[in-house]
Design a protein around this motif. Structure first.
Motif, PDB file in Angstrom:
ATOM      1  N   UNK A   1      29.528  35.749  79.513  1.00  5.97           N
ATOM      2  CA  UNK A   1      29.700  34.311  79.360  1.00  5.97           C
ATOM      3  C   UNK A   1      29.311  33.619  80.667  1.00  5.97           C
ATOM      4  N   UNK A   2      28.194  32.913  80.665  1.00  7.90           N
ATOM      5  CA  UNK A   2      27.742  32.203  81.863  1.00  7.90           C
ATOM      6  C   UNK A   2      28.511  30.888  81.973  1.00  7.90           C
ATOM      7  N   UNK A   3      29.144  30.661  83.120  1.00  6.96           N
ATOM      8  CA  UNK A   3      30.013  29.489  83.282  1.00  6.96           C
ATOM      9  C   UNK A   3      29.502  28.593  84.406  1.00  6.96           C
ATOM     10  N   UNK A   4      29.654  27.264  84.249  1.00  7.68           N
ATOM     11  CA  UNK A   4      29.080  26.320  85.219  1.00  7.68           C
ATOM     12  C   UNK A   4      29.994  25.991  86.395  1.00  7.68           C
ATOM     13  N   UNK A   5      31.225  26.493  86.396  1.00  6.71           N
ATOM     14  CA  UNK A   5      32.208  26.084  87.387  1.00  6.71           C
ATOM     15  C   UNK A   5      31.897  26.674  88.764  1.00  6.71           C
ATOM     16  N   UNK A   6      32.280  25.982  89.847  1.00  9.30           N
ATOM     17  CA  UNK A   6      32.113  26.541  91.190  1.00  9.30           C
ATOM     18  C   UNK A   6      32.800  27.902  91.298  1.00  9.30           C
ATOM     19  N   UNK A   7      32.151  28.841  91.978  1.00  5.12           N
ATOM     20  CA  UNK A   7      32.616  30.228  91.981  1.00  5.12           C
ATOM     21  C   UNK A   7      34.045  30.387  92.491  1.00  5.12           C
ATOM     22  N   UNK A   8      34.376  29.754  93.598  1.00  7.58           N
ATOM     23  CA  UNK A   8      35.711  29.925  94.167  1.00  7.58           C
ATOM     24  C   UNK A   8      36.779  29.397  93.223  1.00  7.58           C
ATOM     25  N   UNK A   9      36.510  28.257  92.617  1.00  9.05           N
ATOM     26  CA  UNK A   9      37.455  27.674  91.667  1.00  9.05           C
ATOM     27  C   UNK A   9      37.611  28.555  90.428  1.00  9.05           C
ATOM     28  N   UNK A  10      36.498  29.096  89.956  1.00  7.00           N
ATOM     29  CA  UNK A  10      36.549  29.943  88.766  1.00  7.00           C
ATOM     30  C   UNK A  10      37.282  31.253  89.055  1.00  7.00           C
ATOM     31  N   UNK A  11      37.059  31.846  90.214  1.00  7.39           N
ATOM     32  CA  UNK A  11      37.771  33.072  90.573  1.00  7.39           C
ATOM     33  C   UNK A  11      39.278  32.836  90.631  1.00  7.39           C
ATOM     34  N   UNK A  12      39.679  31.701  91.206  1.00 10.42           N
ATOM     35  CA  UNK A  12      41.111  31.375  91.242  1.00 10.42           C
ATOM     36  C   UNK A  12      41.672  31.266  89.825  1.00 10.42           C
ATOM     37  N   UNK A  13      40.953  30.574  88.955  1.00  7.00           N
ATOM     38  CA  UNK A  13      41.433  30.372  87.584  1.00  7.00           C
ATOM     39  C   UNK A  13      41.529  31.692  86.833  1.00  7.00           C
ATOM     40  N   UNK A  14      40.516  32.538  86.973  1.00  7.01           N
ATOM     41  CA  UNK A  14      40.553  33.832  86.295  1.00  7.01           C
ATOM     42  C   UNK A  14      41.690  34.697  86.837  1.00  7.01           C
ATOM     43  N   UNK A  15      41.945  34.613  88.143  1.00  8.66           N
ATOM     44  CA  UNK A  15      43.053  35.374  88.730  1.00  8.66           C
ATOM     45  C   UNK A  15      44.391  34.905  88.174  1.00  8.66           C
ATOM     46  N   UNK A  16      44.565  33.598  88.020  1.00  8.94           N
ATOM     47  CA  UNK A  16      45.808  33.071  87.433  1.00  8.94           C
ATOM     48  C   UNK A  16      45.998  33.608  86.006  1.00  8.94           C
ATOM     49  N   UNK A  17      44.919  33.565  85.228  1.00 12.75           N
ATOM     50  CA  UNK A  17      45.014  34.039  83.841  1.00 12.75           C
ATOM     51  C   UNK A  17      45.264  35.536  83.795  1.00 12.75           C
ATOM     52  N   UNK A  18      44.593  36.283  84.657  1.00  8.32           N
ATOM     53  CA  UNK A  18      44.755  37.730  84.658  1.00  8.32           C
ATOM     54  C   UNK A  18      46.194  38.122  84.999  1.00  8.32           C
ATOM     55  N   UNK A  19      46.766  37.461  85.983  1.00 10.32           N
ATOM     56  CA  UNK A  19      48.141  37.758  86.385  1.00 10.32           C
ATOM     57  C   UNK A  19      49.125  37.395  85.278  1.00 10.32           C
ATOM     58  N   UNK A  20      48.811  36.333  84.550  1.00 11.22           N
ATOM     59  CA  UNK A  20      49.677  35.908  83.443  1.00 11.22           C
ATOM     60  C   UNK A  20      49.470  36.738  82.184  1.00 11.22           C
ATOM     61  N   UNK A  21      48.512  37.663  82.211  1.00 13.95           N
ATOM     62  CA  UNK A  21      48.245  38.498  81.046  1.00 13.95           C
ATOM     63  C   UNK A  21      47.492  37.783  79.944  1.00 13.95           C
ATOM     64  N   UNK A  22      46.760  36.726  80.295  1.00 13.54           N
ATOM     65  CA  UNK A  22      46.054  35.937  79.275  1.00 13.54           C
ATOM     66  C   UNK A  22      44.542  35.874  79.532  1.00 13.54           C
ATOM     67  N   UNK A  23      44.007  36.853  80.251  1.00 11.30           N
ATOM     68  CA  UNK A  23      42.569  36.847  80.549  1.00 11.30           C
ATOM     69  C   UNK A  23      41.746  37.608  79.510  1.00 11.30           C
ATOM     70  N   UNK A  24      42.404  38.270  78.562  1.00 15.82           N
ATOM     71  CA  UNK A  24      41.664  39.044  77.562  1.00 15.82           C
ATOM     72  C   UNK A  24      41.276  38.154  76.387  1.00 15.82           C
ATOM     73  N   UNK A  25      40.527  38.730  75.458  1.00 10.93           N
ATOM     74  CA  UNK A  25      40.137  38.037  74.225  1.00 10.93           C
ATOM     75  C   UNK A  25      40.835  38.644  73.017  1.00 10.93           C
ATOM     76  N   UNK A  26      41.969  39.273  73.256  1.00 11.80           N
ATOM     77  CA  UNK A  26      42.727  39.874  72.163  1.00 11.80           C
ATOM     78  C   UNK A  26      42.923  41.366  72.372  1.00 11.80           C
ATOM     79  N   UNK A  27      43.563  41.987  71.406  1.00 19.27           N
ATOM     80  CA  UNK A  27      43.905  43.401  71.498  1.00 19.27           C
ATOM     81  C   UNK A  27      42.654  44.262  71.658  1.00 19.27           C
TER      82      UNK A  27
END
Length: 322
Positions: free
Chosen positions: A227-253
């Motif tokens: 998935x190619x995303x337009x967001x600035x890299x540092x901001x996107x890495x922070x967001x993905x890290x937040x989701x990953x830590x919360x257990x919500x970075x996957x697309x399902x089981x």
């Protein structure tokens, strides 16, 4: 004692920098200095064309899809719209991921132009290289493939030639039959062999319809979503890290965010998917993830210790494609 050779004075330049054409590196510089081009105005030109442009497609409609088609998608086409419209003898201009024989472009017998995206280029600005190829294709004789050549440092870019208000709508193909307008039976042997090799190497790929620039692909062991995303890299890495830590970075089981690519100045997160999860099954989870990502991108609190560790893991698993 040997006689001293008489020294000749260099001819005074008669041209301004903007008027000096590009010539061979060992030819006399057209400015009239008496030096070879590579030691005169060619030095600045060479530097200009080799300086890397980090985001060559920035400012074009569908920048993320341009990156995907350049780096991730085997077979796809997009109808392009030129500023001021098409020349009278050119019925259409089509962007293609790859062309037969690795041609940079092709002028069909009908006058239509095909412009390839996944070719090696001579400079550090992919947009300028492709614009130069496109200009040559528009004036080539019908039925002519366009070979690569060195690009002038001050030539136009795609952003100068394309209509920036026109939509960019990729069509993903299962193979490369679009190379041949009528039937593969009509292709010459070289093109037919190139078509066979390209089809054999193509990975099945589907563009998701519910989110932008997300491409499902099938491999023998597992499927992936890239998935190619337009967001600035540092901001996107922070967001993905937040989701990953919360257990919500996957697309399902059975799915997992495994890392990312960096391509042409943009980030491309990648998920592993079960082999039984097709493109249609990705649509709803991807749309839901997009909503979670939007919320995470808007967060401005400092990352926690766990989130910083997650971010470090994502950074370590990042691969630069270009």
């Amino acid at each position: 004692m040997a006689k001293k050779r008489p020294q000749t004075k260099a001819v005074k330049s008669q041209l301004t920098d903007g008027e000096i054409p590009v010539v061979g590196a060992r030819e006399p510089c057209p400015c009239g200095s008496g030096r070879r081009y590579k030691a005169c105005h060619g030095r600045a030109a060479a530097h200009a064309v080799t300086e890397l442009v980090q985001r060559p497609f920035e400012g074009l409609p569908g920048e993320c899809d341009w990156v995907a088609l350049r780096e991730l998608v085997p077979a796809a086409t997009v109808e392009l719209t030129l500023k001021g419209g098409l020349p009278d003898d050119v019925p259409s201009v089509t962007l293609a991921t790859v062309l037969p024989m690795a041609w940079p472009a092709l002028r069909r017998d009908s006058g239509a132009v095909l412009l390839a995206l996944q070719n090696d280029t001579s400079s550090g600005d992919l947009s300028r290289d492709m614009a130069h190829t496109l200009q040559r294709a528009l004036t080539a004789a019908p039925g002519t493939p366009i070979a690569g050549e060195r690009v002038p440092a001050d030539g136009p870019r795609l952003q100068d030639l394309l209509d920036l208000d026109a939509p960019f709508e990729p069509v993903v193909h299962s193979g490369f039959e679009f190379w041949i307008p009528d039937s593969a039976e009509n292709a010459n042997p070289e093109v037919a062999a190139s078509l066979e090799r390209a089809n054999a190497a193509a990975i099945p790929t589907v563009k998701l319809s519910g989110v932008d620039a997300a491409y499902w692909c099938e491999t023998p062991e597992k499927n992936h979503l890239r998935w190619v995303m337009p967001h600035p890299e540092e901001q996107l890495l922070d967001a993905l890290a937040r989701l990953h830590t919360a257990g919500t970075s996957s697309l399902g089981e059975g799915t997992r965010l495994v890392g990312s690519f960096r391509a042409h100045g943009l980030m491309v997160p990648v998920w592993d998917l079960p082999s039984g999860m097709g493109a249609e099954e990705c649509e709803k989870p991807a749309a839901e993830f997009a909503e979670r990502l939007t919320a995470a991108l808007s967060a401005d609190s400092p990352l926690t210790a766990d989130e910083r560790r997650a971010r470090g893991g994502l950074t370590n698993r990042q691969v630069t494609l270009s």
